[in-house]
Design an enzyme around this catalytic site. Structure first.
Site, PDB file in Angstrom:
ATOM      1  N   THR B 100       0.826  -1.217   0.000  1.00 45.57           N
ATOM      2  CA  THR B 100       0.000   0.000   0.000  1.00 45.57           C
ATOM      3  C   THR B 100       0.855   1.260   0.000  1.00 45.57           C
ATOM      4  O   THR B 100       0.569   2.221  -0.697  1.00 45.57           O
ATOM      5  CB  THR B 100      -0.914   0.005   1.252  1.00 45.57           C
ATOM      6  OG1 THR B 100      -1.750  -1.144   1.181  1.00 45.57           O
ATOM      7  CG2 THR B 100      -1.779   1.241   1.305  1.00 45.57           C
ATOM      8  N   THR B 177       1.958  -4.507   4.291  1.00 43.07           N
ATOM      9  CA  THR B 177       1.889  -4.778   5.736  1.00 43.07           C
ATOM     10  C   THR B 177       1.488  -6.205   6.105  1.00 43.07           C
ATOM     11  O   THR B 177       1.758  -6.637   7.218  1.00 43.07           O
ATOM     12  CB  THR B 177       0.887  -3.827   6.428  1.00 43.07           C
ATOM     13  OG1 THR B 177      -0.388  -3.994   5.823  1.00 43.07           O
ATOM     14  CG2 THR B 177       1.336  -2.396   6.325  1.00 43.07           C
ATOM     15  N   ASP B 178       0.858  -6.940   5.189  1.00 47.22           N
ATOM     16  CA  ASP B 178       0.320  -8.242   5.590  1.00 47.22           C
ATOM     17  C   ASP B 178       1.355  -9.138   6.258  1.00 47.22           C
ATOM     18  O   ASP B 178       1.126  -9.679   7.328  1.00 47.22           O
ATOM     19  CB  ASP B 178      -0.278  -8.977   4.379  1.00 47.22           C
ATOM     20  CG  ASP B 178      -1.715  -8.566   4.142  1.00 47.22           C
ATOM     21  OD1 ASP B 178      -2.060  -7.445   4.544  1.00 47.22           O
ATOM     22  OD2 ASP B 178      -2.469  -9.374   3.565  1.00 47.22           O
TER      23      ASP B 178
END
Ligand SMILES: [Zn+2]
Lengths: 486, 457
Positions: B100, B177-178
């Site tokens: 993102t 970020t996952d």
């Protein structure tokens, strides 16, 4: 008096009418659509927004300088009406289907062309009033019209959008917004051609408002309607009057703006395209330059919505027109005037429900929704929007069972609004308003009459009433005194 | 993507996506720009951006007429920004890997693009140029983090080492970020002798919006990489839901604990090393860390990919282990319950309802007998596992399964791959697994070791 030829001066007027919808939940989350529910917010969040690249893809150097100051945006959070979605901490949920249906109904009532698929858009808003930095909005229909005494006025667009936060305070290094209202669905109706005069603008605005309210799904509360008016004349330019507080002020604002622009033109000055704040007397003052088209791009977290199924449902349930409503209410014994006021009060649906549910006089029920609430609001300065369907239900049930008399309705609701947490039944008890039985009343009359032997009937009635105020129907007191003196 | 029918029609009419078009349907007609169809929605509806800025869908069928009016504006331009360099500032390099924080929403189409260069990422946060001297930017690949694997970690490790060994005092890695915490842990093991700050940074909100959280994360990471005396791999992201400060979390001790909040990453079983504010102020919490030194770092990225994570749950079938044995797996991490339990069927009365075949013990034993290393962690996330408190734990421990102390499951998983890349001997593996290489194990359990940033949910 000079009668102005509005056509000759090239007057163009456009209205933008925003109206909140009375759904149970917000547009993109499951929070209730309440306003400030307690004195102080449960928490505050502090954020800083970054400048986002403009439509051209360039970032303004001045804007970069501006953000180095790191102006604070403070959000006031109320736990019962804000969630992670409201604070830009979770993606939006599926759009509220009820709101979509109401917006489609409204577009249909304005004879709009409705799109097969609606795409939720993000409209960039830079003032911080939305924690995300954009407002979610969708175009529901275009090219409609509304009938007026001077012919059709074009409805250019019906949009459905999330309401923004309320600005509470602003100073040099911070702006505070309250997030209760944020996310409440609202429709925006924009007019096109067809408004011929300032007075006609008022009529069109009223006609638009009437149609929105005829759905019975318009929210009626402080700030739930906002009207902006765009005005230009030949040789002048477009100026937006922001937040006209009442219908009657619309023609005044337009007249004053025409004069202002004419003065400027006469003095050889250019009319600048501005947004102007409307003052209570209908004059305006500079607020900010009219922004260019807001940047709009798709909300990628919400999938496009097909309208066919919802539209079919909406078409099946189109609301009665105002005329039909009034006719129906008159049959129930309401005067035309009371019926009109009820229709505009936003409580039509509840009225219909309670009249069916309880054995109470429809005129009394309408009177509560129209007069009692207005008195509480104007005289007592209470926020009657805090009263829920459950509260009204309880009140009318007690009335139908004779457990409270109609003379004390105002007092009961006042206590309720002043004491968060009390139920209507609690309030009746607190006031000691449980009605006195017929036998008890007879006993009291007898006692007072015997203590005041020979006193005129009027005095006896007065003495009894002083003792039983709020707990007995004055008519019953008179009747008993009358009976006993015979 | 549009349906075949629409694609054929626009081809026939010589229309290209992005052209100005007029669409007529019965009495209604609409003018606007023909937009690409993004992801979901009805592929049989044309998306047209009207003059008022709204995109609307118009269902396409035979009777709908489409006409090209001319060329539209260009679609898909990413804002460009040249970062000015102030050479007197500390040198820091940036490695962009996607996610993102590295996306750009094209405002015209709404399409999400991966940024083509770290400079594009920095276009959201130009003030970085006044904090650090951006020495170099690398983009070894561009991926959403859930698509990454150890090969990407190896490439990130090499990129970091190359930068650090050529001058800069710190590196910032932008990342989805996952699985950011898996990457941070893996890189912590792969970089040997690290003594310079390496900041992993992600964003929970997209950069198209004013509320983009990645901007403050990048600013705080720049202060960390450019000025701090910390020489470790750390994850620098929001400490609370406010845009006030970031936490400097150790790469092996941090976990994504929320799906969407800005402060999703919090340290587990230890405090973060420090809080850091966008103005550069830093407040250490007092826990130990490796001090900055200007020396070279070595990449040791040997890796055994045949390592798996298995989660135990009520009624879970242990024969899943056989599948892994068939596939020649070398290491298993079993995320047990509580202190590190698996079902054994030997804990009490009314065991008639427990099918003995559902005991995990024989399967774990079989795996260990085949030379597979079995680690046990806990799905409680917080706390230390213990092999002795209950009978079931002792049974498990007797099989030779190794309880992973207070290591996070994700850290244990990547560490096991890294360790098995170095040795296949069970005894050596066990010794290495229980030896801290990147402060991933603490023999002490500090009292306030449940992470609590001020904004902890
Ligand atoms: Zn909410």
């Amino acid at each position: 008096m000079i009668i102005m030829d509005y056509q000759k001066i090239g007057l163009r007027v456009g209205l933008e009418i925003h109206h909140e919808l009375n759904t149970n939940e917000k547009l993109f989350c499951s929070c209730p659509t309440l306003l400030k529910t307690k004195e102080k917010p449960d928490s505050t969040i502090i954020r800083h927004h970054i400048p986002v690249a403009g439509e051209t893809g360039k970032i303004d150097v001045a804007v970069v300088e501006e953000i180095k100051k790191r102006k604070k945006i403070i959000y006031e959070i109320y736990d019962d009406c804000d969630c992670l979605v409201d604070t830009d901490s979770e993606p939006p949920h599926r759009p509220n289907q009820e709101a979509l249906k109401i917006a489609l109904t409204i577009a249909e009532l304005f004879h709009c062309s409705i799109f097969d698929e609606i795409q939720v858009m993000r409209k960039t808003i830079v003032d911080g009033s939305l924690p995300s930095g954009f407002q979610r909005t969708m175009l529901i229909g275009t090219d409609g019209w509304v009938e007026t005494s001077m012919g059709k006025v074009e409805i250019e667009a019906v949009t459905l959008e999330e309401d923004s936060g309320r600005l509470i305070r602003k100073d040099n290094d911070s702006a505070t917004f309250r997030l209760d209202r944020l996310g409440t669905p609202e429709v925006e109706i924009g007019t096109g051609k067809g408004i011929a005069s300032p007075e006609h603008a008022r009529e069109a605005a009223k006609a638009i408002g009437d149609i929105i309210r005829s759905t019975g799904k318009a929210k009626i509360r402080e700030g739930s309607v906002r009207q902006d008016v765009n005005i230009s004349i030949q040789g002048g330019d477009r100026v937006e009057g922001k937040h006209v507080p009442s219908l009657s002020l619309i023609p005044v604002v337009i007249e004053k703006e025409i004069k202002r622009q004419q003065e400027l033109v006469k003095r050889g000055k250019k009319v600048s395209r501005d947004v102007r704040r409307v003052l209570p007397d209908g004059s305006t003052e500079f607020l900010r330059p009219l922004p260019g088209a807001a940047r709009m791009y798709p909300e990628t977290d919400v999938i496009p919505i097909r309208t066919d199924r919802l539209l079919k449902e909406a078409r099946k349930n189109l609301p009665e027109s105002l005329k039909e409503i009034i006719k129906r209410c008159q049959k129930l014994g309401l005067s035309e005037d009371l019926a009109k006021q009820l229709a505009n009060s936003g409580h039509m649906e509840l009225f219909g429900k309670f009249v069916k549910m309880f054995k109470v006089d429809p005129v009394l029920v309408a009177g509560v929704f129209v007069n009692t609430l207005r008195d509480l609001e104007r005289r007592e300065k209470l926020d009657v929007n805090q009263l829920s369907e459950k509260d009204f239900g309880e009140l009318f049930e007690l009335l139908s069972k004779g457990k409270v008399i109609k003379e004390s309705i105002g007092d009961v609701l006042k206590i309720k609004l002043e004491n968060e947490g009390l139920s209507i039944t609690n309030c009746v008890e607190k006031l000691g308003l449980t009605p006195i039985s017929e036998n008890e009343l007879k006993r009291m009359v007898k006692e007072i009459a015997s203590k005041n032997k020979g006193a005129p009937k009027g005095k006896i009635i007065g003495l009894v009433m002083a003792k039983v105020r709020g707990k007995a129907d004055p008519k019953a007191v008179m009747r008993i005194v009358e009976e006993m003196s015979q | 993507m549009y349906s075949k029918q629409i694609l054929a029609e626009i081809k026939k009419k010589g229309i290209e996506i992005g052209d100005k078009v007029k669409v007529t349907k019965g009495k209604e007609s609409y003018e606007g720009t023909l937009m690409p169809r993004i992801e979901l929605g009805d592929e049989n509806s044309l998306i047209v951006k009207l003059k008022n800025g709204y995109n609307v869908g118009i269902e396409f069928y035979k009777a709908v007429r489409m006409e090209r009016l001319g060329k539209g504006e260009n679609l898909g331009i990413i804002p460009k920004l040249t970062i000015k360099r102030l050479k007197k500032l500390p040198g820091v390099s940036i490695i962009g890997t996607g996610g993102t924080i590295g996306t750009h929403v094209d405002y015209k189409t709404g399409g999400v693009f991966m940024c083509r260069s770290p400079e594009e990422i920095l276009s959201t946060t130009p003030e970085i140029g006044e904090i650090i001297d951006l020495k170099n930017t690398q983009r070894p690949f561009t991926l959403a983090s859930e698509d990454m694997n150890y090969k990407h970690w190896q490439s990130i490790a090499k990129s970091i080492a190359k930068e650090l060994n050529s001058g800069p005092r710190g590196v910032i890695v932008t990342h989805g970020t996952d699985i950011l915490h898996y990457s941070a842990a893996a890189i912590s093991f792969m970089l040997r002798g690290l003594s310079k700050p390496v900041a992993f940074v992600g964003a929970q909100r997209s950069p198209d919006r004013g509320s983009f959280d990645g901007s403050m994360n990048l600013i705080c990471a720049s202060h960390f990489a450019g000025y701090s005396d910390i020489g470790e791999v750390c994850l620098v992201m929001h400490g609370t839901t406010n845009d006030d400060y970031c936490l400097i979390n150790r790469g092996t001790r941090v976990r994504k604990l929320h799906t969407s909040r800005r402060d999703a990453f919090q340290s587990v079983n230890e405090k973060p090393i420090a809080k850091i504010w966008p103005n550069g102020r830093m407040e250490k919490t007092g826990i130990e860390y490796t001090k900055f030194e200007d020396k070279k770092v070595k990449v040791d990225d040997k890796w055994e990919p045949k390592v798996a994570l298995i989660k135990v749950f009520p009624g879970s079938d242990p024969s899943v282990i056989e599948w892994y044995l068939d596939k020649k797996y070398k290491g298993l991490v079993i995320e047990g319950t509580g202190l590190g339990h698996v079902p054994t069927g030997q804990s009490g009365t009314k065991m008639g309802d427990f099918d003995p075949k559902m005991s995990w013990i024989p399967y774990i034993k079989k795996a260990i007998d085949k030379g597979v290393t079995v680690m046990v962690t806990s799905q409680t996330i917080f706390g230390r596992v213990n092999p002795y408190v209950y009978k079931n734990l002792r049974l498990l421990s007797e099989t030779g399964a190794i309880h992973a102390e207070d290591m996070l499951t994700e850290t244990t998983l990547v560490k096991l791959s890294w360790v098995l890349g170095h040795t296949t001997k069970p005894e050596k593996t066990k010794e290495m697994m229980l030896t801290p290489f990147a402060r991933e194990i603490n023999p002490r359990s500090p009292l306030d070791s449940v992470a609590k940033g001020d904004g902890f949910f």
